[in-house]
Design a protein around this motif. Structure first.
Motif, PDB file in Angstrom:
ATOM      1  N   TYR A  53     -42.285  51.257  19.622  1.00 33.72           N
ATOM      2  CA  TYR A  53     -42.594  52.682  19.460  1.00 33.72           C
ATOM      3  C   TYR A  53     -42.966  52.979  18.002  1.00 33.72           C
ATOM      4  O   TYR A  53     -43.916  53.708  17.720  1.00 33.72           O
ATOM      5  N   LEU A  54     -42.212  52.399  17.067  1.00 40.16           N
ATOM      6  CA  LEU A  54     -42.503  52.616  15.643  1.00 40.16           C
ATOM      7  C   LEU A  54     -43.894  52.095  15.301  1.00 40.16           C
ATOM      8  O   LEU A  54     -44.659  52.765  14.586  1.00 40.16           O
ATOM      9  N   LEU A  55     -44.253  50.921  15.822  1.00 36.80           N
ATOM     10  CA  LEU A  55     -45.591  50.360  15.568  1.00 36.80           C
ATOM     11  C   LEU A  55     -46.689  51.255  16.140  1.00 36.80           C
ATOM     12  O   LEU A  55     -47.685  51.535  15.481  1.00 36.80           O
ATOM     13  N   GLU A  56     -46.459  51.701  17.371  1.00 38.09           N
ATOM     14  CA  GLU A  56     -47.463  52.533  18.040  1.00 38.09           C
ATOM     15  C   GLU A  56     -47.711  53.830  17.262  1.00 38.09           C
ATOM     16  O   GLU A  56     -48.851  54.235  17.036  1.00 38.09           O
ATOM     17  N   THR A  57     -46.632  54.490  16.820  1.00 35.62           N
ATOM     18  CA  THR A  57     -46.781  55.757  16.091  1.00 35.62           C
ATOM     19  C   THR A  57     -47.328  55.525  14.685  1.00 35.62           C
ATOM     20  O   THR A  57     -48.115  56.321  14.177  1.00 35.62           O
ATOM     21  N   MET A  58     -46.936  54.410  14.066  1.00 32.94           N
ATOM     22  CA  MET A  58     -47.430  54.054  12.726  1.00 32.94           C
ATOM     23  C   MET A  58     -48.951  53.870  12.755  1.00 32.94           C
ATOM     24  O   MET A  58     -49.658  54.235  11.820  1.00 32.94           O
ATOM     25  N   ARG A  59     -49.437  53.314  13.862  1.00 37.07           N
ATOM     26  CA  ARG A  59     -50.887  53.049  13.979  1.00 37.07           C
ATOM     27  C   ARG A  59     -51.670  54.311  14.326  1.00 37.07           C
ATOM     28  O   ARG A  59     -52.884  54.333  14.184  1.00 37.07           O
ATOM     29  N   SER A  60     -50.983  55.334  14.825  1.00 36.01           N
ATOM     30  CA  SER A  60     -51.721  56.526  15.247  1.00 36.01           C
ATOM     31  C   SER A  60     -51.586  57.691  14.268  1.00 36.01           C
ATOM     32  O   SER A  60     -52.559  58.095  13.649  1.00 36.01           O
ATOM     33  N   HIS A  61     -50.372  58.230  14.049  1.00 40.20           N
ATOM     34  CA  HIS A  61     -50.285  59.486  13.301  1.00 40.20           C
ATOM     35  C   HIS A  61     -49.025  59.664  12.457  1.00 40.20           C
ATOM     36  O   HIS A  61     -48.820  60.736  11.895  1.00 40.20           O
ATOM     37  N   VAL A  62     -48.181  58.642  12.367  1.00 34.05           N
ATOM     38  CA  VAL A  62     -46.929  58.806  11.620  1.00 34.05           C
ATOM     39  C   VAL A  62     -46.910  57.888  10.398  1.00 34.05           C
ATOM     40  O   VAL A  62     -47.161  56.692  10.508  1.00 34.05           O
ATOM     41  N   ALA A  63     -46.616  58.481   9.232  1.00 34.80           N
ATOM     42  CA  ALA A  63     -46.449  57.697   8.000  1.00 34.80           C
ATOM     43  C   ALA A  63     -44.945  57.552   7.752  1.00 34.80           C
ATOM     44  O   ALA A  63     -44.238  58.551   7.581  1.00 34.80           O
ATOM     45  N   ILE A  98     -48.097  63.449  11.203  1.00 39.14           N
ATOM     46  CA  ILE A  98     -49.220  64.210  10.662  1.00 39.14           C
ATOM     47  C   ILE A  98     -50.175  64.690  11.753  1.00 39.14           C
ATOM     48  O   ILE A  98     -50.601  63.918  12.603  1.00 39.14           O
ATOM     49  N   ASP A  99     -50.493  65.985  11.697  1.00 42.12           N
ATOM     50  CA  ASP A  99     -51.524  66.566  12.562  1.00 42.12           C
ATOM     51  C   ASP A  99     -52.683  66.960  11.644  1.00 42.12           C
ATOM     52  O   ASP A  99     -52.672  68.021  11.029  1.00 42.12           O
ATOM     53  N   HIS A 100     -53.670  66.073  11.515  1.00 43.40           N
ATOM     54  CA  HIS A 100     -54.792  66.329  10.597  1.00 43.40           C
ATOM     55  C   HIS A 100     -55.594  67.553  11.011  1.00 43.40           C
ATOM     56  O   HIS A 100     -56.034  68.329  10.156  1.00 43.40           O
ATOM     57  N   GLU A 101     -55.754  67.716  12.311  1.00 44.52           N
ATOM     58  CA  GLU A 101     -56.588  68.821  12.788  1.00 44.52           C
ATOM     59  C   GLU A 101     -56.005  70.177  12.388  1.00 44.52           C
ATOM     60  O   GLU A 101     -56.721  71.086  11.983  1.00 44.52           O
ATOM     61  N   ALA A 102     -54.680  70.306  12.505  1.00 41.91           N
ATOM     62  CA  ALA A 102     -54.016  71.567  12.157  1.00 41.91           C
ATOM     63  C   ALA A 102     -53.534  71.575  10.709  1.00 41.91           C
ATOM     64  O   ALA A 102     -53.011  72.582  10.224  1.00 41.91           O
ATOM     65  N   ALA A 103     -53.693  70.455   9.998  1.00 37.64           N
ATOM     66  CA  ALA A 103     -53.296  70.314   8.586  1.00 37.64           C
ATOM     67  C   ALA A 103     -51.812  70.630   8.371  1.00 37.64           C
ATOM     68  O   ALA A 103     -51.429  71.292   7.405  1.00 37.64           O
TER      69      ALA A 103
END
Length: 290
Positions: free
Chosen positions: A161-171, A189-194
């Motif tokens: 789960y950590l890998l999956e989220t790290m690759r998508s939107h979580v730092a 992080i939600d880039h679209e909503a900043a």
């Protein structure tokens, strides 16, 4: 660890639901959602016998929810691209769910935290290093989360789960000493909503008392500003004075309390919402929207 709640779409909107948190959480409302979507959400919750609905919605979309008995529990200014507020709405389908047994203690912890607003932080001991986590850290991170949290609303104690989220939107960020990770935190992080949710703080018991969460928070804010994120927020356990004090010291403002909202550390707990503007809205004009 018990099975987690599911994340899926309902009528084009993103929800998390299941018996673990005994609730439906509307994570993202479809901007094209039909006018009767709030009713559909309530019907879905009743069908599954959940005791609470928790909905994060733009202020301009809140009326349809409020009209059918939802209540506001928190309000974050500038949540959407620094310009539109988010309302955290709730509806209790069982009266018991709305009753807090520790309300007086939670109010006292909040007063303690607000008294330390903007206090800043001590210097980080030279034995510690703050850094961004990489995929190679996933197993060690999962082990820390397993040790610190008996339960958690998302499966952060699974390396996959950590890998999956790290690759998508979580730092993810960590603090290490002598080559070993001892504290963690993340920015979702939600880039679209900043905006970004600052979450998943965990410090191994033998290293508490070193203000490690505060140092992680400052490092994450630096990263978020580089990413053109305008608003940071957190949903912190109301019965955890330390976590609330951390955010108050870092100049976050209290936005409201979500009653009996989240299954964390072994039981369903109330959560405090805190927020902080990282950049002024006028910077949005320089920002390329993804």
């Amino acid at each position: 660890m018990p099975p987690q709640d599911k994340i899926e779409e309902l009528c084009g909107s993103l929800i998390q639901h299941g018996p673990y948190n005994d609730r439906v959480y509307l994570m993202r409302l479809d901007p094209e959602a039909a006018a009767d979507f709030p009713d559909q959400l309530v019907a879905f919750a009743r069908e599954n016998d959940y005791s609470k609905i928790f909905a994060k919605v733009p202020e301009t979309a809140a009326a349809g929810f409020l009209e059918i008995g939802f209540q506001e529990e928190a309000d974050i200014p500038g949540f959407f691209v620094g310009q539109e507020n988010a309302l955290f709405l709730c509806r209790y389908l069982q009266k018991e769910r709305s009753k807090e047994t520790d309300a007086a203690a939670m109010e006292e912890f909040l007063r303690l935290a607000e008294a330390k607003q903007g206090d800043g932080m001590p210097a980080l001991d030279a034995a510690f290093t703050v850094r961004r986590c990489t995929e190679a850290d996933a197993a060690a991170m999962a082990a820390i989360y397993r040790q610190v949290f008996p339960s958690y609303p998302f499966p952060i104690y699974e390396a996959e789960y950590l890998l999956e989220t790290m690759r998508s939107h979580v730092a993810y960020f960590g603090i290490e000493t002598k080559g070993r990770l001892v504290a963690l935190g993340s920015a979702e992080i939600d880039h679209e909503a900043a905006n970004a949710e600052i979450t998943d703080f965990a410090t191994l018991p033998e290293w508490t008392g070193n203000s490690l969460a505060l140092h992680l928070l400052r490092r994450m804010e630096q990263h978020l500003r580089q990413e053109q994120i305008m608003t940071a927020y957190t949903i912190a356990r109301a019965m955890s004075p330390g976590m609330n004090i951390t955010f108050a010291k870092a100049a976050y403002q209290f936005a409201g309390r979500l009653k009996n909202n989240t299954n964390i550390s072994g039981s369903i707990e109330s959560m405090n919402v805190w927020h902080k503007p990282l950049m002024q809205p006028k910077a949005a004009s320089n920002q390329s929207m993804h």
